[in-house]
Design an enzyme around this catalytic site. Structure first.
Site, PDB file in Angstrom:
ATOM      1  N   HIS A 492       4.047   9.517   1.337  1.00  0.00           N
ATOM      2  CA  HIS A 492       2.738   9.581   1.992  1.00  0.00           C
ATOM      3  C   HIS A 492       2.900  10.365   3.299  1.00  0.00           C
ATOM      4  O   HIS A 492       2.679   9.858   4.398  1.00  0.00           O
ATOM      5  CB  HIS A 492       2.204   8.162   2.249  1.00  0.00           C
ATOM      6  CG  HIS A 492       0.740   8.115   2.588  1.00  0.00           C
ATOM      7  ND1 HIS A 492       0.290   8.110   3.879  1.00  0.00           N
ATOM      8  CD2 HIS A 492      -0.365   8.085   1.791  1.00  0.00           C
ATOM      9  CE1 HIS A 492      -1.036   8.050   3.875  1.00  0.00           C
ATOM     10  NE2 HIS A 492      -1.459   8.042   2.620  1.00  0.00           N
ATOM     11  N   ASP A 651      -4.702   2.647  -2.403  1.00  0.00           N
ATOM     12  CA  ASP A 651      -4.680   4.005  -1.862  1.00  0.00           C
ATOM     13  C   ASP A 651      -5.363   4.998  -2.794  1.00  0.00           C
ATOM     14  O   ASP A 651      -5.878   6.032  -2.352  1.00  0.00           O
ATOM     15  CB  ASP A 651      -3.233   4.436  -1.602  1.00  0.00           C
ATOM     16  CG  ASP A 651      -3.153   5.777  -0.893  1.00  0.00           C
ATOM     17  OD1 ASP A 651      -3.491   5.835   0.300  1.00  0.00           O
ATOM     18  OD2 ASP A 651      -2.766   6.772  -1.547  1.00  0.00           O
TER      19      ASP A 651
END
Length: 741
Positions: A492, A651
């Site tokens: 990420h 997410d």
């Protein structure tokens, strides 16, 4: 101020570790004279020999009762804790390696779990440290557990290899490691000793066993099998009390309610025993009853001596209750409860030929496994039974050994008033026929690997009520070292720099409320804001401080996150309550996985392999519909998860917003705020689901939209409303660079 009690080699190292942290430490089993509060009570529960171990359990319970008011007085403005320390095997006695001789102290977990229910303002933990751990390491572990943010966790072990062990019920035994096959099912040639088996649910269970296997049974009970008195002859059960009162008057005695009840109960008990024997014999099983107190070793040995050569198994169902809160417990009642369960089992097994015993089934209770208000001594006894079963299994792996942790039966000790209370609280009782079926199944080959099992609802009979938070809020500290090194965080990264996902921050907020107010069910996260966020570059913070404040006694919690210097990072309002009403998304495209996804390669998304869960495009219109599927590796061993919530899977909802912005505006954006996260059901790890982006409005700074995760047939699992996402200079280039790496 801390009070350390008990004995053993750890007492001084733990006291020294606390003093080094600035604590004022007193030792002994009484608070210092004149003390108005205590912040910590620690009891090192160590003893050799059965009677000494029972006494240690009793004294730990009485210590908890004496100090509870002083701890609760301190809990108003700080953490106040009751902690027990044992040295069984570092696995809470459940590995069995501590041996039968050291199983009993493991029962202390039942007290700790019950105290956590009765005194929700306290931090309660049972800590088991492997005997091989050096004293210095034990002190380090003790301090770490004492300051642990997870308030709902009540039992933890630390094994010799460094493994941290907790206990949760599994759905089934792991078929990949079934252990030894165990003994064959008993038959007509077997003779089982059954304690407490002539009455109640135990009698129903062994009757089911007799009907299935024709097993002979030797029933032990305290009630003498006397002839029925003349005054009761021919009198139905509902008329016994009146007949008893009349008999007392006839004899010149006062018919007090207690005397009348005792006379009627004795007759009812004898009738039930005779009825059980008749039913067993009618089922084709040999059956005999012996009146004996199982807590009397000499009497048990004498009673079983004529049968010793034939006995091949034990069903230990005997038990007594002496309900009362921890702070009100009396030593005599505690001794009686412990003796019936634990000394009784010891006496019966000690009177038999251990080489011949092939079946041991113990009647334990969820009162021990989960803790139960008013039953701390009973909980200790049953937790000790669970450890005893593990030790017996380890010593004789081919013997069938099972400790069955029963939920409440529809019958037995559950009165109509209790049954009504359970119904109001949603606790399902075990129907007698279902419980009997499960008991009989315990003797089958399929159940041979069971050692400690829970039967009935996987929930406590009494729940821990959330404690009010301190007026200034509760502050939790989180070290970021493990998160910074986690491979999911590396996936990420924006422009090569890892960033904490906003959904991980949401998980941290949820976890903070879960820790600050155990038992609270958060259904909605509102007004979530990213202030600075957490970027894992050279300037990253080492710790985060999360403050949880309850809003005016309402089921709402203001949660704010700052770094060590006080700089704001995240903020939200979390709302607790009943489950949200079910909702559905209509008009979803039908069919398979949709068109192939280019977004992880063309710079639309920057996410690495661990986070690539958007698998197909079902509709690329203004109402964007995507297919999704992703395993859940967790972040930092689940540090950012919360019950029913996965930051990794969540997410994907925000990734869907980024896809919408690229498809319809041709720009790269990052989310900065979420108006509300509605939590209806967990997202399914490794299973397909859908992502729907709609209600999109374009703002001066970017876009605002709603994104919903749902099952393929439209059942809503999670929804984010008013998601705000904004572009920034150079963001598209950073996304593109990430997709090429």
């Amino acid at each position: 101020m801390a009070l350390l009690a008990g004995s053993g080699e750890l007492l001084e190292p733990l006291a020294g570790a606390l003093r080094a942290r600035g604590w004022t430490v007193h030792t002994g089993r009484e608070a210092p004279e004149g003390a108005e509060r205590l912040d910590l009570v620690v009891d090192c529960v160590e003893a050799d020999g059965h009677e000494a171990q029972l006494a240690a359990l009793r004294e730990t319970l009485l210590l908890a009762g004496r100090t509870q008011p002083l701890l609760e007085r301190a809990a108003g403005d700080t953490r106040a804790a009751f902690v027990t320390v044992t040295r069984l095997d570092g696995r809470l006695g459940l590995s069995g390696t501590a041996g039968v001789e050291r199983a009993v102290p493991g029962g202390v977990t039942g007290l700790v779990k019950t105290l956590a229910i009765e005194a929700p303002a306290l931090f309660c933990r049972a800590l088991d440290l492997a005997p091989e751990l050096p004293a210095g390491r034990c002190a380090e572990v003790f301090l770490a557990e004492l300051y642990d943010a997870e308030r709902a966790l009540t039992e933890v072990g630390h094994a010799a290899d460094g493994t941290r062990v907790t206990v949760t019920p599994a759905d089934e035994v792991d078929p990949s490691s079934p252990g030894e096959p165990g003994a064959a099912a008993p038959g007509a040639d077997d003779l089982l000793v059954v304690t407490g088996g002539a009455r109640g649910v135990t009698a129903s269970c062994v009757l089911g066993l007799a009907r299935q296997h024709r097993t002979s049974l030797l029933l032990l009970g305290r009630t003498p099998l006397t002839a029925e008195p003349g005054w009761a002859s021919g009198v139905a059960e509902d008329g016994l009390r009146a007949a008893a009162a009349a008999e007392l008057k006839r004899s010149g005695a006062k018919p007090s309610p207690r005397a009348v009840e005792a006379m009627a109960r004795e007759v009812t008990g004898v009738r039930e025993i005779r009825g059980t024997l008749a039913d067993l014999r009618a089922a084709g099983a040999g059956a005999e009853y012996l009146a004996v107190d199982v807590s009397d070793a000499d009497a048990v040995r004498e009673a079983l001596a004529p049968h010793r050569a034939r006995v091949t198994g034990v069903v230990h169902g005997a038990g007594v209750l002496a309900d009362g809160l921890v702070r009100d417990k009396k030593a005599g009642d505690v001794d009686r409860v412990l003796a019936t369960k634990l000394t009784g089992l010891r006496n019966v097994l000690g009177a038999l030929d251990g080489e011949r015993v092939r079946h041991v089934v113990l009647f334990s209770s969820v009162a021990g496994f989960f803790g139960n208000r008013g039953q701390s001594d009973y909980a200790m006894a049953n937790e000790a039974l669970n450890r005893w079963a593990c030790a017996l299994r380890a010593r004789a792996p081919r013997t069938r050994v099972t400790s069955v942790n029963w939920g409440a039966w529809a019958g037995g000790m559950v009165t109509p008033a209790l049954e009504k209370m359970f119904a109001e609280r949603g606790v399902t009782l075990i129907p007698v026929e279902e419980g009997v079926r499960y008991f009989v199944e315990q003797f089958s080959a399929e159940r041979a690997a069971d050692t400690v099992c829970v039967v009935g609802p996987r929930s406590p009979l009494s729940a821990r009520e959330p404690a009010p938070l301190p007026a200034g809020g509760l502050v939790l500290r989180r070290d970021l070292a493990a998160t910074a090194a986690d491979p999911v965080i590396a996936d990420h990264a924006v422009g090569g720099v890892p960033v904490l996902p906003a959904t991980a921050a949401v998980g941290g907020l949820l976890g903070a409320v879960h820790r600050a107010a155990p038992g609270t069910r958060v259904t909605s996260v509102r007004q979530f804001q990213v202030h600075k966020g957490v970027v894992f570059d050279d300037a990253r913070p080492d710790v985060l401080e999360t403050t949880v404040r309850q809003v005016d006694g309402a089921p709402e919690y203001e949660v704010s996150v700052r770094d060590g210097s006080g700089r704001p990072r995240y903020r939200a309002l979390l709302v607790a309550g009943p489950a949200l009403a079910a909702a559905r998304v209509t008009g979803l495209p039908q069919g398979g996985g949709g068109a192939p996804v280019p977004y992880y390669e063309d710079g639309t998304l920057f996410h690495g392999p661990a986070l690539r869960g958007i698998t197909g495009v079902l509709d690329a219109g203004r109402r964007l519909v995507l297919a999704a599927r992703l395993a859940d590796p967790g972040i930092a061993r689940g540090a950012w998860q919360a019950p029913g919530y996965s930051p990794v899977l969540s997410d994907l909802l925000l990734q869907a917003v980024l896809v919408w912005a690229r498809v319809h505006r041709g720009e790269a954006v990052l989310p900065t705020a979420v108006g509300e996260v509605e939590l209806l059901a967990p997202l399914p790890a490794g299973e397909p689901f859908r992502l729907v982006v709609d209600a999109v409005s374009e703002t001066a700074s970017g876009i605002r939209c709603t994104v919903t995760a749902c099952t393929p047939d439209g059942r809503v699992l999670q929804r984010m409303r008013e998601v705000e996402a904004v572009p920034s200079p150079g963001l598209a280039a950073k996304f593109a660079a990430a997709s090429r790496s």
